[in-house]
Design a protein around this motif. Structure first.
Motif, PDB file in Angstrom:
ATOM      1  N   GLU A   1       0.831  -1.203   0.000  1.00 11.97           N
ATOM      2  CA  GLU A   1       0.000   0.000   0.000  1.00 11.97           C
ATOM      3  C   GLU A   1       0.869   1.258   0.000  1.00 11.97           C
ATOM      4  O   GLU A   1       0.544   2.249  -0.665  1.00 11.97           O
ATOM      5  N   THR A   2       1.983   1.233   0.725  1.00 13.26           N
ATOM      6  CA  THR A   2       2.901   2.372   0.739  1.00 13.26           C
ATOM      7  C   THR A   2       3.437   2.647  -0.662  1.00 13.26           C
ATOM      8  O   THR A   2       3.478   3.800  -1.120  1.00 13.26           O
TER       9      THR A   2
ATOM     10  N   ARG B   1       2.063   1.618  -3.509  1.00 15.87           N
ATOM     11  CA  ARG B   1       0.941   2.018  -4.368  1.00 15.87           C
ATOM     12  C   ARG B   1       0.648   3.503  -4.211  1.00 15.87           C
ATOM     13  O   ARG B   1       0.438   4.220  -5.200  1.00 15.87           O
ATOM     14  N   ALA B   2       0.636   3.989  -2.962  1.00 12.02           N
ATOM     15  CA  ALA B   2       0.354   5.402  -2.720  1.00 12.02           C
ATOM     16  C   ALA B   2       1.414   6.308  -3.336  1.00 12.02           C
ATOM     17  O   ALA B   2       1.134   7.457  -3.693  1.00 12.02           O
TER      18      ALA B   2
ATOM     19  N   SER C   1       4.060   1.072  -7.984  1.00 11.41           N
ATOM     20  CA  SER C   1       3.759  -0.357  -7.943  1.00 11.41           C
ATOM     21  C   SER C   1       4.338  -1.120  -9.129  1.00 11.41           C
ATOM     22  O   SER C   1       4.540  -2.340  -9.047  1.00 11.41           O
TER      23      SER C   1
END
Length: 432
Positions: free
Chosen positions: A365-366, A368-369, A373
């Motif tokens: 998630e880190t 992706r933000a 990715s």
């Protein structure tokens, strides 16, 4: 980092200075000219390998291994821990031995002890980058440079890639990054469950601290200057829980305490003492020497469940509120931004008893933000060891990472088991 925020953090004083947040970032600006000293290699690296040691300008010890006829592929290693003792010249030999399969496969290898024992991700990341520069200065620029971090070293390596992974012209320093069983959820998240463990353990055992010990908040780990040993901590855990004793020798009270601690924390019996060690000695170093005595942990809103009487547990357990400055310091030092500069592959044992597999979801998630990715692939094995995975796991991961670098095509996470078998490696333990 914005200059005003950096200035504000540096104004916090000695704690941040120890974390090296205010130190110059240019870890490789000046390099010592001393030649590496030849040393005996671990037998595990195989024949025809030359090993060397060198102490860098910050005080870290380096171990280097160079196979005969080296083809230019280099592994820059970030070790786990954090280790509490002062670094010694031969500390890196144990790391080299653990990952000797990489050298047997033709990679040169360099690892740093880091300049000091104890916590400090940014300073360790600088030491890792310096080890890369020193290797290149003495043995020539590699044709391919891979950064590898295991356990806490995964946090260090990921931070090194973020901080030092790009040259001034924007080109990448590391061709690829391999993180194995890494603390990739960052410092401000990775240690909270151990603070919860200290509170739960103390509620049921009342012996850490014991009745005759000085009072101190549990989030400190130990008071500054306290000299409890690991052997003494183990003695107290056994006295309360009977861990390691036969059923015949364990009292009913010990069995009850053990059962409830494990039920509330979700730990296995063989994990309890290790996690209490980190929640004692690592916390002592982190709080007193790195955070200026401030508390980065918070259980004010935590609801504990799984005991025989959860209402009594939640009413009687020690509560502590985090100091925002401590949280900011720890996050600045150890949390990750997800700004990947190079192809990054993570491998995590599904049953890792030390760094839980759930850390990988946080990292995904880190990244992706951060919009990166496309540079992350994560795979899982069914292994249950933390400090060392199967040699076949490392070799498959390195093969996939090199293929990604050479072709520009991200490897399929579901194809690693087939890749392992195609390489005629064994055992192959990758899972979807």
């Amino acid at each position: 980092m914005p200059k005003d925020f950096r200035a504000a953090l540096c104004g916090l004083g000695v704690a941040l200075a120890v974390l090296a947040a205010c130190a110059p970032v240019g870890a490789s600006a000046s390099l010592p000219q001393d030649a590496p000293t030849p040393i005996d290699c671990p037998r595990s690296v195989g024949p025809d390998v030359r090993c060397y040691t060198l102490r860098d300008e910050a005080g870290a010890w380096l171990v280097m291994a160079v196979p005969q006829g080296w083809t230019g592929r280099l592994i820059v290693h970030a070790h786990g821990g954090p280790r509490m003792g002062a670094p010694e010249a031969d500390d890196g030999l144990a790391d080299l031995d653990r990952f000797a399969v990489m050298v047997r496969r033709g990679y040169a290898w360099v690892g740093s002890t880091y300049r000091r024992g104890g916590y400090g991700v940014r300073s360790a990341a600088e030491d890792v980058e310096r080890s890369r520069s020193l290797f290149a200065a003495h043995f020539g620029a590699p044709a391919l440079t891979l950064l590898h971090g295991q356990s806490w070293g995964g946090n260090v390596a990921a931070k090194a890639a973020e901080l030092h992974g790009r040259n001034p012209d924007g080109t990448t320093v590391y061709d690829g990054v391999l993180l194995t069983n890494g603390v990739v959820n960052g410092g401000s998240r990775a240690y909270q469950f151990r603070a919860d463990l200290r509170a739960v353990y103390q509620y049921f055992c009342r012996n850490h601290p014991g009745p005759s010990d000085p009072r101190y908040p549990l989030w400190q780990g130990l008071p500054a200057g306290a000299t409890m040993t690991r052997a003494e901590l183990r003695r107290r855990v056994v006295a309360c829980t009977g861990i390691g004793l036969s059923a015949r020798d364990r009292t009913a009270a010990q069995s009850r305490a053990k059962r409830q601690i494990l039920a509330v924390t979700g730990l296995r019996e063989d994990e309890l003492i290790d996690h209490l060690n980190w929640a004692t000695f690592t916390f002592q170093d982190l709080v007193h020497l790195r955070l200026g005595g401030r508390n980065p942990f918070d259980n004010t809103a935590r609801v504990y469940t799984g005991s025989d009487d959860d209402a009594a547990l939640n009413a009687g357990i020690e509560r502590f509120a985090a100091d925002p400055e401590a949280v900011a310091l720890l996050a600045f030092d150890a949390d990750l931004t997800g700004d990947l500069p190079s192809p990054t592959l993570t491998v995590h044992a599904l049953h890792d008893p030390t760094v839980f597999h759930s850390a990988e979801a946080v990292y995904a998630e880190t990244v992706r933000a951060a919009g990166r990715s496309d540079l992350l692939v994560q795979v899982t094995t069914d292994e249950s060891d933390h400090s060392r995975l199967e040699d076949s796991t490392y070799l498959t991961a390195l093969d996939a990472l090199e293929g990604w670098i050479e072709t520009g095509r991200r490897p399929d996470p579901t194809a690693f088991q087939a890749r392992c078998r195609a390489l005629s490696l064994t055992p192959c333990r990758f899972v979807d």
